[in-house]
Write an enzyme that holds these catalytic residues in place. Structure first.
Site, mmCIF file in Angstrom:
data_model
loop_
_atom_site.group_PDB
_atom_site.id
_atom_site.type_symbol
_atom_site.label_atom_id
_atom_site.label_comp_id
_atom_site.label_asym_id
_atom_site.label_seq_id
_atom_site.Cartn_x
_atom_site.Cartn_y
_atom_site.Cartn_z
ATOM 1 N N TYR A 29 -4.785 46.554 53.385
ATOM 2 C CA TYR A 29 -3.345 46.330 53.533
ATOM 3 C C TYR A 29 -3.018 45.923 54.964
ATOM 4 C CZ TYR A 29 1.671 47.196 53.445
ATOM 5 O OH TYR A 29 3.027 47.059 53.551
ATOM 6 N N SER A 51 5.105 44.842 58.192
ATOM 7 C CA SER A 51 4.860 46.275 58.037
ATOM 8 C C SER A 51 4.623 46.873 59.413
ATOM 9 C CB SER A 51 3.634 46.495 57.164
ATOM 10 O OG SER A 51 3.215 47.838 57.274
#
Ligand code: ZN
Length: 657
Positions: A554, A541
């Site tokens: 996250y 990510s």
């Protein structure tokens, strides 16, 4: 065997060629008559040529078509008088015959006519059907096969001893048929090969085929050789994946390229490999010679690939010398492996090839056991099988398959594969020829695709036992693991550290971090055995290099996986396993981004939806396909010398630049 003919259905196929299509499909629908491109059919018609003159034409099945799905365009129109004159030649080489079959076409863009076109031309009857009926093959592959055939059919058929298909067979039939045929003749029996029937209508030829095949079945039944006793199948076995992946690695070495190895433990396969006489009955040859290009002449019993390679090389050398031709040996790897512990394993350069070998060998096992029950299984001598295996026209079929795809013979596993980036990765890997296993907690994964090179498995990645079971199933389906795409993850609703519950934190860590650790650990022994070296791609990510507020769990989980991958690169490099990460930013064509959410997020930043979607340095939208294509390429030769890399796929992020 039952006739599937239906007058109402047949009426929907007008004209001679229509009727030909209809009954060909009926034949193709029964795998105990024809399998995978086997069998062929024809119809004789008279039609005007460009000058308006009537011409006799034989429409015969074109190569590359399957009877089950054939269409009118699958029949090649050959000038009948030309074929009949060819049959009068004392000899014709394979290459000459192939040339003549092309020359006599009235349509240059029609497919290459079947190699049995000349034989179809010679036989009486407007419609001619040819199959490799299992029951007949079982009867003819016995020491007194001809006597049995006479017992079954009396003088209603002309019996042709085995010769190689193609011109030699047509010549022999041209000689024997007129000598033995009479008004009551309805077909031909080709020993160790199959049946021909003919008639003035498609229905008559088809129903005669069903009748002849049924008579052979009845004969087997009367001799208690039709129904085979079936056990309950394989017991729940211990994990086999390490053994299977080791075998696949050796098999790939013999094949000279990565191979798919599919394991079958259905009851008929299990019963066959347990037979006490396995080493005898399995080592005589295929049920009919044209299976050889799919199954090789002999299966390997057990796992001694070295001995198999040596025996295959001896077989080739001895018979190549005898043939007097200059031949190149095919790879010496078996396509069928019979092992009492592993079951029936079939191999190929693609999952489709392995599946075809499985279909054929399932019929072969039945035929062998029926012939054995009848009084003795006796296949053709090795030299006859060799002639077909190294027949130029059969070799051409394989050559025409073209250059193998980038990942042919390789196996990829994608987590979180039912939708979004995961599904796109499945597509990108399938497109490059890999066999793909998709894992997802969503049951829709099992029906994502119905094709031989895909297996969807429902799996909760947070359960160790679930991961182990999924890998076991994956390896039984395809033989090993070459590529692993770690994609599954969750993106929880935004929460600041101050407000985050420990439950949410733990849940994100369990799915995004722990599950990837477990999967990597369990996949490692398999990746180590990948013939071309293992590859892992981590879908990371942009939060790793550029975290955002409100996404602590996250961002931390993705950063931890990133670090895990870097350590894996260090530890696994010696095993030729590469691991690379790619960092996408917002990918909008996934289920999470509904139009409503998109709109509200865009508004939050004071942007239009379009501006929001392209809010990066290049002002471009990044799609799941963009991410997937890069992930697939990272497994390919472009990245062969790269490990531990982190590649952004985000249109450029000014916070990182
Ligand atoms: Zn045939």
């Amino acid at each position: 065997m039952k006739s599937l003919w239906n007058d109402q259905e047949a009426a929907a196929y007008p004209g001679d060629l229509g009727q030909r299509v209809y009954s060909s499909r009926l034949l193709g629908r029964d795998p105990s008559l024809v399998l995978h491109g086997g069998g062929n059919t024809s119809v004789k018609v008279c039609e005007p040529n460009i000058f308006g003159e009537p011409e006799d034409i034989l429409y015969v099945k074109g190569s590359g078509w399957d009877l089950e799905t054939i269409e009118a365009a699958g029949f090649s129109p050959c000038r009948l008088p030309h074929l009949l004159r060819l049959a009068e030649l004392p000899q014709l080489s394979d290459l000459q015959m192939a040339k003549e079959l092309k020359v006599c076409l009235t349509n240059p863009s029609a497919p290459m006519p079947s190699v049995e076109a000349i034989l179809h031309a010679l036989l009486p009857g407007k419609f001619v059907d040819h199959t490799h009926a299992d029951a007949l093959i079982a009867v003819t592959n016995t020491p007194d096969g001809e006597k049995r055939v006479a017992e079954i059919y009396g003088n209603r058929v002309v019996v042709i001893p085995y010769v190689m298909p193609g011109f030699k067979l047509a010549r022999l039939c041209a000689e024997l048929y007129p000598r033995h045929a009479h008004a009551g003749t309805i077909g031909l029996v080709l020993m160790n090969h199959g049946l021909f029937t003919f008639g003035d209508t498609a229905k008559l030829a088809y129903e005669r085929m069903i009748e002849l095949a049924t008579l052979a079945e009845n004969y087997l039944a009367n001799h208690r050789a039709l129904e085979l006793p079936v056990s309950k199948g394989a017991p729940a076995a211990a994990p086999l994946r390490a053994k299977l992946a080791t075998l696949r690695r050796e098999l790939s070495a013999a094949m000279g390229a990565p191979a798919i190895l599919a394991t079958h433990t259905d009851a008929p396969a299990f019963d066959f490999v347990q037979r006490a006489d396995l080493a005898v009955i399995s080592q005589q040859g295929p049920a009919t010679p044209d299976h050889v290009i799919r199954t090789k002449r002999l299966p390997l019993v057990g796992r001694d690939l070295k001995a198999y390679r040596a025996a295959y090389t001896d077989y080739f050398t001895a018979l190549a010398v005898k043939s007097g031709q200059k031949l190149t040996m095919l790879d010496p790897a078996p396509r069928v492996i019979l092992d009492p512990e592993l079951g029936l394993c079939t191999a190929g350069r693609t999952a489709k090839d392995a599946a075809i070998a499985s279909d054929i060998y399932h019929h072969t096992m039945e035929i062998i056991q029926r012939a054995t029950a009848l009084g003795g299984w006796q296949a053709l001598p090795a030299a006859d099988i060799f002639d077909v295996e190294y027949w130029d026209l059969e070799q051409a079929k394989l050559r025409n398959a073209g250059k193998p795809a980038m990942f042919a013979g390789e196996i990829a596993l994608v987590t979180g594969a039912a939708s979004g980036i995961g599904k796109a990765c499945v597509d990108s890997l399938l497109k490059r020829g890999a066999a793909v296993v998709g894992l997802d907690i969503n049951p829709a994964i099992t029906t994502l695709y119905t094709r031989p090179d895909f297996r969807g498995i429902v799996c909760d990645l947070t359960e160790e036992a679930g991961i182990s079971a999924a890998l076991e199933e994956a390896v039984r389906a395809f033989g090993g693991l070459d590529m692993l795409v770690l994609n599954a993850g969750i993106f929880p609703p935004g929460a600041s550290i101050a407000e985050m519950g420990a439950d949410l934190w733990r849940k994100v860590m369990t799915v995004n971090l722990d599950a990837n650790f477990l999967m990597m650990r369990e996949a490692y022994p398999l990746l180590k055995l990948a013939p071309n070296g293992g590859r892992v791609v981590v879908i990371g990510s942009k939060n790793v290099p550029a975290p955002g507020p409100g996404a602590a769990a996250y961002s931390a989980s993705k950063a931890a996986v990133n670090q895990l991958a870097r350590v894996a690169a260090l530890e696994w490099g010696k095993d030729r396993i590469r691991i690379n990460s790619l960092h996408p930013n917002m990918v909008f064509d996934t289920a999470i981004w509904t139009p409503a959410i998109l709109e509200s997020r865009a508004k939050h930043y004071g942007l239009t939806v379009e501006q929001y979607k392209t809010n990066n340095v290049l002002k471009t939208e990044v799609t799941s396909r963009d991410v997937a294509e890069l992930a697939a390429e990272m497994c390919g030769p472009l990245f062969a010398k790269t490990t531990a890399a982190q590649v952004p796929v985000d249109g450029g992020n000014d916070r990182v630049i």
